[in-house]
Design a protein around this motif. Sequence first.
Motif, PDB file in Angstrom:
ATOM      1  N   GLU A 208     -26.150  37.057  21.743  1.00 47.84           N
ATOM      2  CA  GLU A 208     -27.180  37.580  22.639  1.00 47.84           C
ATOM      3  C   GLU A 208     -27.709  38.946  22.195  1.00 47.84           C
ATOM      4  N   SER A 209     -27.043  39.574  21.265  1.00 44.64           N
ATOM      5  CA  SER A 209     -27.394  40.951  20.906  1.00 44.64           C
ATOM      6  C   SER A 209     -28.609  41.006  19.988  1.00 44.64           C
ATOM      7  N   VAL A 210     -29.591  41.842  20.357  1.00 41.13           N
ATOM      8  CA  VAL A 210     -30.732  42.100  19.477  1.00 41.13           C
ATOM      9  C   VAL A 210     -30.985  43.603  19.303  1.00 41.13           C
ATOM     10  N   VAL A 211     -30.132  44.431  19.888  1.00 36.49           N
ATOM     11  CA  VAL A 211     -30.305  45.877  19.742  1.00 36.49           C
ATOM     12  C   VAL A 211     -29.926  46.272  18.316  1.00 36.49           C
ATOM     13  N   PRO A 212     -30.849  46.901  17.566  1.00 40.91           N
ATOM     14  CA  PRO A 212     -30.547  47.263  16.178  1.00 40.91           C
ATOM     15  C   PRO A 212     -29.389  48.248  16.091  1.00 40.91           C
ATOM     16  N   ARG A 213     -28.602  48.120  15.054  1.00 37.92           N
ATOM     17  CA  ARG A 213     -27.512  49.075  14.846  1.00 37.92           C
ATOM     18  C   ARG A 213     -28.051  50.491  14.697  1.00 37.92           C
ATOM     19  N   SER A 214     -29.287  50.590  14.202  1.00 37.76           N
ATOM     20  CA  SER A 214     -29.886  51.920  14.051  1.00 37.76           C
ATOM     21  C   SER A 214     -30.088  52.594  15.403  1.00 37.76           C
ATOM     22  N   GLU A 215     -30.371  51.810  16.443  1.00 40.89           N
ATOM     23  CA  GLU A 215     -30.532  52.377  17.774  1.00 40.89           C
ATOM     24  C   GLU A 215     -29.190  52.867  18.317  1.00 40.89           C
ATOM     25  N   VAL A 216     -28.131  52.103  18.076  1.00 42.08           N
ATOM     26  CA  VAL A 216     -26.799  52.535  18.504  1.00 42.08           C
ATOM     27  C   VAL A 216     -26.406  53.808  17.770  1.00 42.08           C
ATOM     28  N   GLU A 217     -26.709  53.867  16.471  1.00 40.76           N
ATOM     29  CA  GLU A 217     -26.393  55.069  15.696  1.00 40.76           C
ATOM     30  C   GLU A 217     -27.192  56.267  16.200  1.00 40.76           C
ATOM     31  N   ARG A 218     -28.424  56.042  16.584  1.00 38.33           N
ATOM     32  CA  ARG A 218     -29.234  57.136  17.126  1.00 38.33           C
ATOM     33  C   ARG A 218     -28.618  57.682  18.407  1.00 38.33           C
ATOM     34  N   LEU A 219     -28.131  56.791  19.259  1.00 36.17           N
ATOM     35  CA  LEU A 219     -27.492  57.225  20.496  1.00 36.17           C
ATOM     36  C   LEU A 219     -26.229  58.026  20.212  1.00 36.17           C
ATOM     37  N   ARG A 220     -25.469  57.599  19.215  1.00 35.05           N
ATOM     38  CA  ARG A 220     -24.272  58.362  18.840  1.00 35.05           C
ATOM     39  C   ARG A 220     -24.643  59.777  18.392  1.00 35.05           C
ATOM     40  N   GLU A 221     -25.676  59.851  17.569  1.00 37.67           N
ATOM     41  CA  GLU A 221     -26.044  61.139  16.982  1.00 37.67           C
ATOM     42  C   GLU A 221     -26.644  62.102  18.007  1.00 37.67           C
ATOM     43  N   THR A 222     -27.317  61.573  19.021  1.00 32.76           N
ATOM     44  CA  THR A 222     -27.988  62.437  19.997  1.00 32.76           C
ATOM     45  C   THR A 222     -27.116  62.739  21.214  1.00 32.76           C
ATOM     46  N   SER A 223     -25.959  62.094  21.309  1.00 38.04           N
ATOM     47  CA  SER A 223     -25.071  62.324  22.448  1.00 38.04           C
ATOM     48  C   SER A 223     -24.095  63.453  22.142  1.00 38.04           C
ATOM     49  N   ASP A 224     -23.886  64.327  23.103  1.00 40.14           N
ATOM     50  CA  ASP A 224     -22.891  65.388  22.935  1.00 40.14           C
ATOM     51  C   ASP A 224     -21.481  64.812  22.953  1.00 40.14           C
ATOM     52  N   ARG A 225     -21.272  63.795  23.759  1.00 41.36           N
ATOM     53  CA  ARG A 225     -19.968  63.138  23.826  1.00 41.36           C
ATOM     54  C   ARG A 225     -20.179  61.720  24.336  1.00 41.36           C
ATOM     55  N   TYR A 226     -19.552  60.754  23.693  1.00 44.13           N
ATOM     56  CA  TYR A 226     -19.754  59.375  24.122  1.00 44.13           C
ATOM     57  C   TYR A 226     -18.456  58.582  24.054  1.00 44.13           C
ATOM     58  N   VAL A 227     -18.407  57.537  24.875  1.00 43.82           N
ATOM     59  CA  VAL A 227     -17.365  56.516  24.834  1.00 43.82           C
ATOM     60  C   VAL A 227     -18.069  55.221  24.462  1.00 43.82           C
ATOM     61  N   GLU A 228     -17.496  54.469  23.529  1.00 40.56           N
ATOM     62  CA  GLU A 228     -18.177  53.277  23.040  1.00 40.56           C
ATOM     63  C   GLU A 228     -17.258  52.072  23.093  1.00 40.56           C
ATOM     64  N   GLY A 229     -17.800  50.937  23.524  1.00 43.99           N
ATOM     65  CA  GLY A 229     -17.037  49.701  23.520  1.00 43.99           C
ATOM     66  C   GLY A 229     -17.710  48.642  24.373  1.00 43.99           C
ATOM     67  N   ASP A 230     -17.396  47.382  24.092  1.00 43.36           N
ATOM     68  CA  ASP A 230     -17.916  46.283  24.906  1.00 43.36           C
ATOM     69  C   ASP A 230     -17.012  46.166  26.122  1.00 43.36           C
ATOM     70  N   ILE A 231     -17.302  46.967  27.148  1.00 48.13           N
ATOM     71  CA  ILE A 231     -16.372  47.131  28.257  1.00 48.13           C
ATOM     72  C   ILE A 231     -16.267  45.898  29.145  1.00 48.13           C
ATOM     73  N   SER A 232     -17.140  44.916  28.958  1.00 47.95           N
ATOM     74  CA  SER A 232     -17.038  43.678  29.734  1.00 47.95           C
ATOM     75  C   SER A 232     -15.918  42.779  29.232  1.00 47.95           C
ATOM     76  N   SER A 233     -15.402  43.064  28.048  1.00 54.46           N
ATOM     77  CA  SER A 233     -14.381  42.214  27.440  1.00 54.46           C
ATOM     78  C   SER A 233     -13.030  42.385  28.128  1.00 54.46           C
ATOM     79  N   LYS A 234     -12.467  41.291  28.629  1.00 56.32           N
ATOM     80  CA  LYS A 234     -11.164  41.345  29.282  1.00 56.32           C
ATOM     81  C   LYS A 234     -10.038  41.595  28.293  1.00 56.32           C
TER      82      LYS A 234
END
Length: 300
Positions: A208-234
């Motif tokens: 289902e994923s179509v978000v480019p990895r470049s967009e995720v990388e941009r969010l990492r670079e512009t965030s002062d602090r982030y937590v990352e993960g597919d949190i819906s996964s049991k």
Amino acid sequence: MSKSSFVEFVETRSDQRFGLVESGGNHGDRLIYEGAKAVFDRNEVSLTNEPYYHPQKRFGYRIRRELNERLMNATGPLFRIPDLGNVDIVGVHGGANVNDLWGHGIYVLRTLLDQYPNRPLVVLPHTFWFTRTDFTNILAGSSQPIHLFCRESYSYSLLDALELPENVSIYRSDDTAFHLDGTSLREQANSIDADPGYDLLGFRDDRESVVPRSEVERLRETSDRYVEGDISSKSDYNYGTFLALVDQADTVYTDRLHVGILSHLLETEAVLYENAYFKTRGVYRYSLEDSEYVTFESAI
């Protein structure tokens, strides 16, 4: 069409007993099931929940593409539905599995039609999407009343364009997770190690994923602090942690529909991204467009 047409459906059948099959297994699915249960409980309606069972357990709920192809070509039920007991109406909980992307909900539905030919059948608010399945043919030959609830207008238009049998009725209605209360959800959240004040990057990594990895990388670079993960996964997060990570975030960025819905319920700022078909866009436009907390980002 009322956004609470599913609630109206339950209210007018408060003297009847429902038996529903749970067709998924991540934390977003749990929000769907608990939201439906809240509707039934508020109306004092009897509800039996049962998970479906597939003989090849090693595939779990995430059925692989090759198994999905086998399902599409099967002629008999591949799923065993546990006995739902002495119920008046049978059906499938809401979600996005009565469609060709995942497929297993189609066969749960077909099995219910086979096992309970004389009971009315209901599919709770769903995203329907077919590119190869002849959905009209699946319902052909049925005689019991069938009620199909669409959780956005794209699915409704798709079904409305089909030549469905006269015993089939279609409706629009909010995803059942919207019937949950944010305060109650917050009370179920775990205490987590992360301090408040982070951005949550909760993206999926599947078909289902179509978000480019470049967009995720941009969010990492512009965030002062982030937590990352597919949190819906049991397998990676428990339910309380799933709730807490959304609740304590400053901003959530996700293409998981129910992470977006949960953000709305918990009043957390969120950006909900496009997915591979119209699921996130459709639910956003139908149920979240007026949210103070959630905005939508189309595929980049």
